[in-house]
Design an enzyme around this catalytic site. Structure first.
Site, PDB file in Angstrom:
ATOM      1  CB  SER A 182     112.105  17.574 -22.422  1.00  0.00           C
ATOM      2  OG  SER A 182     111.493  17.795 -23.670  1.00  0.00           O
ATOM      3  CG  HIS A 207     115.703  16.308 -25.392  1.00  0.00           C
ATOM      4  ND1 HIS A 207     116.636  15.497 -25.978  1.00  0.00           N
ATOM      5  CD2 HIS A 207     114.519  16.025 -26.000  1.00  0.00           C
ATOM      6  CE1 HIS A 207     116.049  14.743 -26.895  1.00  0.00           C
ATOM      7  NE2 HIS A 207     114.768  15.055 -26.925  1.00  0.00           N
ATOM      8  CG  ASP A 237     111.642  17.080 -27.977  1.00  0.00           C
ATOM      9  OD1 ASP A 237     112.371  16.217 -28.481  1.00  0.00           O
ATOM     10  OD2 ASP A 237     111.196  17.003 -26.811  1.00  0.00           O
ATOM     11  CG  MET A 242     107.819  17.786 -32.371  1.00  0.00           C
ATOM     12  SD  MET A 242     106.421  17.507 -31.253  1.00  0.00           S
ATOM     13  CE  MET A 242     107.278  16.896 -29.811  1.00  0.00           C
ATOM     14  CG  HIS A 288     114.571  14.316 -30.610  1.00  0.00           C
ATOM     15  ND1 HIS A 288     113.576  13.848 -29.768  1.00  0.00           N
ATOM     16  CD2 HIS A 288     114.604  13.458 -31.653  1.00  0.00           C
ATOM     17  CE1 HIS A 288     113.046  12.765 -30.281  1.00  0.00           C
ATOM     18  NE2 HIS A 288     113.662  12.508 -31.439  1.00  0.00           N
ATOM     19  CG  MET A 322     110.974  13.864 -32.997  1.00  0.00           C
ATOM     20  SD  MET A 322     109.891  13.836 -31.552  1.00  0.00           S
ATOM     21  CE  MET A 322     110.405  15.371 -30.771  1.00  0.00           C
ATOM     22  CG  MET A 373     111.669   8.203 -29.425  1.00  0.00           C
ATOM     23  SD  MET A 373     111.904   9.800 -28.607  1.00  0.00           S
ATOM     24  CE  MET A 373     110.210  10.254 -28.211  1.00  0.00           C
ATOM     25  N   GLY A 400     105.799  12.974 -30.524  1.00  0.00           N
ATOM     26  CA  GLY A 400     104.835  13.944 -31.005  1.00  0.00           C
ATOM     27  C   GLY A 400     104.228  14.814 -29.936  1.00  0.00           C
ATOM     28  CG  PHE A 401     101.179  15.011 -28.670  1.00  0.00           C
ATOM     29  CD1 PHE A 401     100.609  16.273 -28.815  1.00  0.00           C
ATOM     30  CD2 PHE A 401     100.969  14.075 -29.664  1.00  0.00           C
ATOM     31  CE1 PHE A 401      99.841  16.585 -29.926  1.00  0.00           C
ATOM     32  CE2 PHE A 401     100.205  14.376 -30.780  1.00  0.00           C
ATOM     33  CZ  PHE A 401      99.638  15.633 -30.911  1.00  0.00           C
ATOM     34  N   GLY A 402     104.272  15.839 -25.472  1.00  0.00           N
ATOM     35  CA  GLY A 402     104.766  15.665 -24.114  1.00  0.00           C
ATOM     36  C   GLY A 402     103.670  15.131 -23.218  1.00  0.00           C
ATOM     37  N   GLY A 403     104.059  14.713 -22.021  1.00  0.00           N
ATOM     38  CA  GLY A 403     103.080  14.301 -21.015  1.00  0.00           C
ATOM     39  C   GLY A 403     102.526  12.904 -21.176  1.00  0.00           C
ATOM     40  CG  ASP A 461     112.426  12.359 -25.149  1.00  0.00           C
ATOM     41  OD1 ASP A 461     111.764  12.787 -24.195  1.00  0.00           O
ATOM     42  OD2 ASP A 461     112.486  12.925 -26.258  1.00  0.00           O
ATOM     43  N   GLY A 471     107.978  10.321 -20.646  1.00  0.00           N
ATOM     44  CA  GLY A 471     107.412   9.773 -19.418  1.00  0.00           C
ATOM     45  C   GLY A 471     108.401   9.585 -18.294  1.00  0.00           C
ATOM     46  N   GLY A 491     110.596  16.126 -19.074  1.00  0.00           N
ATOM     47  CA  GLY A 491     109.926  17.364 -19.440  1.00  0.00           C
ATOM     48  C   GLY A 491     108.856  17.783 -18.469  1.00  0.00           C
TER      49      GLY A 491
END
Length: 224
Positions: A9, A34, A36, A38, A67, A69, A138, A143-146, A177, A179, A199
Protein backbone atom coordinates in the site's frame (compact mmCIF):
# COMPACT_ATOMS: atom_id res chain seq x y z
CA UNK A 1 -5.07 -23.39 -2.84
CA UNK A 2 -6.08 -20.10 -4.44
CA UNK A 3 -3.18 -18.02 -5.79
CA UNK A 4 -2.31 -15.13 -3.46
CA UNK A 5 -1.19 -11.59 -4.21
CA UNK A 6 0.61 -9.35 -1.74
CA UNK A 7 0.02 -5.70 -2.67
CA UNK A 8 2.11 -2.99 -0.99
CA UNK A 9 0.00 0.00 0.00
CA UNK A 10 1.65 3.19 -1.21
CA UNK A 11 -0.04 5.22 1.53
CA UNK A 12 2.78 4.07 3.81
CA UNK A 13 5.61 4.80 1.36
CA UNK A 14 8.00 7.73 1.50
CA UNK A 15 6.47 9.99 -1.16
CA UNK A 16 9.80 11.73 -1.69
CA UNK A 17 11.17 8.36 -2.83
CA UNK A 18 8.00 6.83 -4.27
CA UNK A 19 9.48 5.57 -7.53
CA UNK A 20 12.52 4.13 -5.77
CA UNK A 21 10.42 2.37 -3.13
CA UNK A 22 8.12 0.90 -5.77
CA UNK A 23 11.23 -0.44 -7.52
CA UNK A 24 12.44 -1.97 -4.24
CA UNK A 25 9.10 -3.74 -3.85
CA UNK A 26 9.28 -4.99 -7.42
CA UNK A 27 12.77 -6.36 -6.83
CA UNK A 28 11.32 -8.30 -3.89
CA UNK A 29 8.58 -9.75 -6.11
CA UNK A 30 5.70 -7.26 -6.03
CA UNK A 31 3.70 -6.70 -9.19
CA UNK A 32 0.48 -5.21 -7.72
CA UNK A 33 0.32 -1.91 -5.79
CA UNK A 34 -2.55 -0.39 -3.81
CA UNK A 35 -3.05 3.36 -4.33
CA UNK A 36 -5.24 5.03 -1.69
CA UNK A 37 -7.03 8.26 -2.58
CA UNK A 38 -8.57 10.22 0.31
CA UNK A 39 -10.44 13.51 0.09
CA UNK A 40 -10.77 14.75 3.68
CA UNK A 41 -14.58 14.46 3.42
CA UNK A 42 -15.54 10.81 3.12
CA UNK A 43 -12.55 9.96 5.31
CA UNK A 44 -10.80 12.32 7.75
CA UNK A 45 -7.53 12.53 5.86
CA UNK A 46 -6.01 13.71 2.59
CA UNK A 47 -3.65 11.64 0.48
CA UNK A 48 -2.39 11.40 -3.10
CA UNK A 49 -4.29 11.90 -6.35
CA UNK A 50 -4.25 12.03 -10.12
CA UNK A 51 -0.86 13.74 -10.74
CA UNK A 52 0.95 11.24 -8.51
CA UNK A 53 -0.77 8.30 -10.19
CA UNK A 54 0.19 9.61 -13.62
CA UNK A 55 3.82 10.02 -12.52
CA UNK A 56 3.86 6.53 -11.05
CA UNK A 57 2.36 5.00 -14.20
CA UNK A 58 5.28 6.43 -16.16
CA UNK A 59 7.83 4.47 -14.12
CA UNK A 60 6.15 1.09 -13.55
CA UNK A 61 4.32 -1.59 -15.49
CA UNK A 62 2.96 -3.15 -12.31
CA UNK A 63 -0.78 -3.45 -11.67
CA UNK A 64 -2.11 -0.26 -10.06
CA UNK A 65 -5.12 -0.84 -7.84
CA UNK A 66 -6.72 2.57 -7.14
CA UNK A 67 -8.94 2.74 -4.05
CA UNK A 68 -11.18 5.83 -4.04
CA UNK A 69 -12.13 6.84 -0.49
CA UNK A 70 -13.88 9.96 -1.70
CA UNK A 71 -17.28 11.59 -2.00
CA UNK A 72 -18.85 11.69 -5.46
CA UNK A 73 -16.51 9.05 -6.94
CA UNK A 74 -18.39 9.10 -10.24
CA UNK A 75 -16.85 12.50 -11.03
CA UNK A 76 -13.34 11.08 -10.89
CA UNK A 77 -13.63 7.71 -12.61
CA UNK A 78 -12.50 8.88 -16.03
CA UNK A 79 -9.61 11.07 -14.74
CA UNK A 80 -8.19 8.19 -12.71
CA UNK A 81 -8.67 5.79 -15.60
CA UNK A 82 -6.83 8.20 -17.89
CA UNK A 83 -4.03 8.63 -15.32
CA UNK A 84 -3.16 4.93 -15.45
CA UNK A 85 -5.31 2.95 -13.02
CA UNK A 86 -5.71 -0.73 -13.86
CA UNK A 87 -8.48 -1.27 -11.33
CA UNK A 88 -10.72 1.32 -9.64
CA UNK A 89 -12.49 0.50 -6.39
CA UNK A 90 -15.33 2.60 -5.01
CA UNK A 91 -17.16 2.33 -1.70
CA UNK A 92 -20.65 0.91 -1.42
CA UNK A 93 -21.34 3.40 1.38
CA UNK A 94 -20.71 6.50 -0.74
CA UNK A 95 -21.77 5.61 -4.28
CA UNK A 96 -25.32 6.85 -4.85
CA UNK A 97 -25.73 4.72 -7.98
CA UNK A 98 -23.34 1.85 -7.39
CA UNK A 99 -24.46 -0.34 -10.28
CA UNK A 100 -24.07 2.51 -12.78
CA UNK A 101 -20.68 3.55 -11.42
CA UNK A 102 -19.30 0.02 -11.62
CA UNK A 103 -20.47 -0.32 -15.22
CA UNK A 104 -18.83 3.02 -16.02
CA UNK A 105 -15.49 1.77 -14.67
CA UNK A 106 -15.70 -1.23 -16.98
CA UNK A 107 -16.78 0.95 -19.90
CA UNK A 108 -13.56 2.90 -19.36
CA UNK A 109 -11.65 -0.34 -19.90
CA UNK A 110 -10.67 -0.87 -16.28
CA UNK A 111 -11.36 -3.59 -13.75
CA UNK A 112 -14.02 -2.64 -11.20
CA UNK A 113 -13.95 -3.08 -7.45
CA UNK A 114 -16.40 -2.42 -4.63
CA UNK A 115 -15.30 -1.78 -1.04
CA UNK A 116 -17.15 -2.23 2.25
CA UNK A 117 -16.19 -0.86 5.67
CA UNK A 118 -15.96 -2.93 8.87
CA UNK A 119 -19.53 -2.03 9.92
CA UNK A 120 -21.06 -2.73 6.49
CA UNK A 121 -22.74 -6.07 5.88
CA UNK A 122 -21.55 -8.23 3.01
CA UNK A 123 -25.18 -8.58 1.95
CA UNK A 124 -25.20 -4.96 0.73
CA UNK A 125 -23.09 -5.90 -2.30
CA UNK A 126 -24.84 -9.14 -3.24
CA UNK A 127 -26.62 -7.57 -6.21
CA UNK A 128 -23.45 -6.17 -7.79
CA UNK A 129 -21.10 -9.13 -7.40
CA UNK A 130 -21.55 -10.21 -11.05
CA UNK A 131 -20.38 -6.76 -12.16
CA UNK A 132 -17.13 -6.49 -10.22
CA UNK A 133 -13.68 -8.01 -10.48
CA UNK A 134 -12.76 -7.43 -6.85
CA UNK A 135 -14.38 -6.95 -3.46
CA UNK A 136 -12.32 -4.97 -0.97
CA UNK A 137 -13.05 -5.73 2.67
CA UNK A 138 -11.67 -3.08 4.99
CA UNK A 139 -10.06 -4.59 8.06
CA UNK A 140 -9.61 -1.13 9.59
CA UNK A 141 -11.82 1.93 9.47
CA UNK A 142 -10.71 3.86 6.39
CA UNK A 143 -8.73 7.06 6.61
CA UNK A 144 -5.35 6.31 8.17
CA UNK A 145 -2.54 3.80 7.82
CA UNK A 146 -1.00 1.95 10.74
CA UNK A 147 -4.24 0.87 12.42
CA UNK A 148 -4.80 -2.44 14.18
CA UNK A 149 -6.35 -5.31 12.22
CA UNK A 150 -10.07 -5.88 12.97
CA UNK A 151 -10.26 -9.67 13.12
CA UNK A 152 -14.07 -9.79 13.03
CA UNK A 153 -14.04 -8.21 9.56
CA UNK A 154 -12.42 -11.31 8.07
CA UNK A 155 -15.68 -13.21 8.52
CA UNK A 156 -16.99 -11.13 5.64
CA UNK A 157 -14.25 -12.49 3.40
CA UNK A 158 -15.60 -15.98 4.05
CA UNK A 159 -19.17 -14.84 3.36
CA UNK A 160 -18.27 -13.03 0.15
CA UNK A 161 -16.28 -16.02 -1.09
CA UNK A 162 -19.31 -18.25 -0.46
CA UNK A 163 -21.59 -15.77 -2.25
CA UNK A 164 -19.21 -15.69 -5.22
CA UNK A 165 -19.02 -19.49 -5.34
CA UNK A 166 -22.83 -19.71 -5.35
CA UNK A 167 -22.89 -17.39 -8.37
CA UNK A 168 -20.11 -19.24 -10.16
CA UNK A 169 -17.74 -16.26 -9.90
CA UNK A 170 -14.53 -18.25 -9.61
CA UNK A 171 -12.33 -15.37 -10.75
CA UNK A 172 -13.59 -12.80 -8.24
CA UNK A 173 -10.78 -11.34 -6.14
CA UNK A 174 -11.34 -10.71 -2.45
CA UNK A 175 -8.97 -8.13 -1.06
CA UNK A 176 -8.36 -7.13 2.56
CA UNK A 177 -6.82 -3.82 3.53
CA UNK A 178 -5.71 -2.60 6.93
CA UNK A 179 -3.41 -3.94 9.60
CA UNK A 180 -2.01 -6.68 7.37
CA UNK A 181 1.39 -8.05 8.37
CA UNK A 182 3.12 -11.37 9.04
CA UNK A 183 0.71 -12.24 11.86
CA UNK A 184 -2.55 -11.26 10.18
CA UNK A 185 -1.97 -12.01 6.49
CA UNK A 186 -2.40 -15.79 6.99
CA UNK A 187 -5.63 -15.14 8.94
CA UNK A 188 -7.07 -13.17 6.04
CA UNK A 189 -5.94 -15.75 3.48
CA UNK A 190 -7.52 -18.60 5.43
CA UNK A 191 -10.77 -16.61 5.55
CA UNK A 192 -10.91 -16.45 1.76
CA UNK A 193 -8.96 -13.35 0.75
CA UNK A 194 -6.55 -13.70 -2.14
CA UNK A 195 -5.25 -10.09 -2.40
CA UNK A 196 -3.59 -8.82 0.77
CA UNK A 197 -2.79 -5.12 1.05
CA UNK A 198 0.12 -4.34 3.36
CA UNK A 199 1.39 -0.83 4.01
CA UNK A 200 3.17 -0.04 7.25
CA UNK A 201 4.39 -3.61 7.60
CA UNK A 202 6.17 -3.33 4.23
CA UNK A 203 7.42 0.25 4.17
CA UNK A 204 7.91 0.87 7.90
CA UNK A 205 8.72 -2.56 9.24
CA UNK A 206 11.87 -3.65 11.08
CA UNK A 207 13.93 -4.49 8.01
CA UNK A 208 14.40 -3.18 4.51
CA UNK A 209 11.37 -2.93 2.23
CA UNK A 210 12.37 -6.13 0.48
CA UNK A 211 12.96 -7.97 3.75
CA UNK A 212 9.62 -6.85 5.15
CA UNK A 213 7.80 -7.90 1.99
CA UNK A 214 9.44 -11.32 2.02
CA UNK A 215 8.66 -11.78 5.73
CA UNK A 216 4.96 -11.52 4.99
CA UNK A 217 5.30 -14.01 2.14
CA UNK A 218 7.07 -16.48 4.42
CA UNK A 219 4.25 -16.14 6.96
CA UNK A 220 1.69 -16.76 4.22
CA UNK A 221 3.53 -19.86 2.99
CA UNK A 222 3.74 -21.17 6.53
CA UNK A 223 0.22 -20.43 7.67
CA UNK A 224 -2.22 -19.82 4.82
Amino acid sequence: MRSLTLAPSLLAADFARLGEEVAECEEAGASWFHFDVMDGHYVPNLSIGIPVLKSLRAVTRSFLDVHLMIDNPEIFLEPFADAGADLITIHQEVSTHLHRDLHEIRRLGKKAGVAINPATSASTISEVLPFVDLVLIMTVNPGFGGQAFIHAATRKATRVRAMADDLGLADLHIEVDGGVGPETAPVAARAGADVLVAGSSVFRGPGSIGQNYQAIWRALEAGA
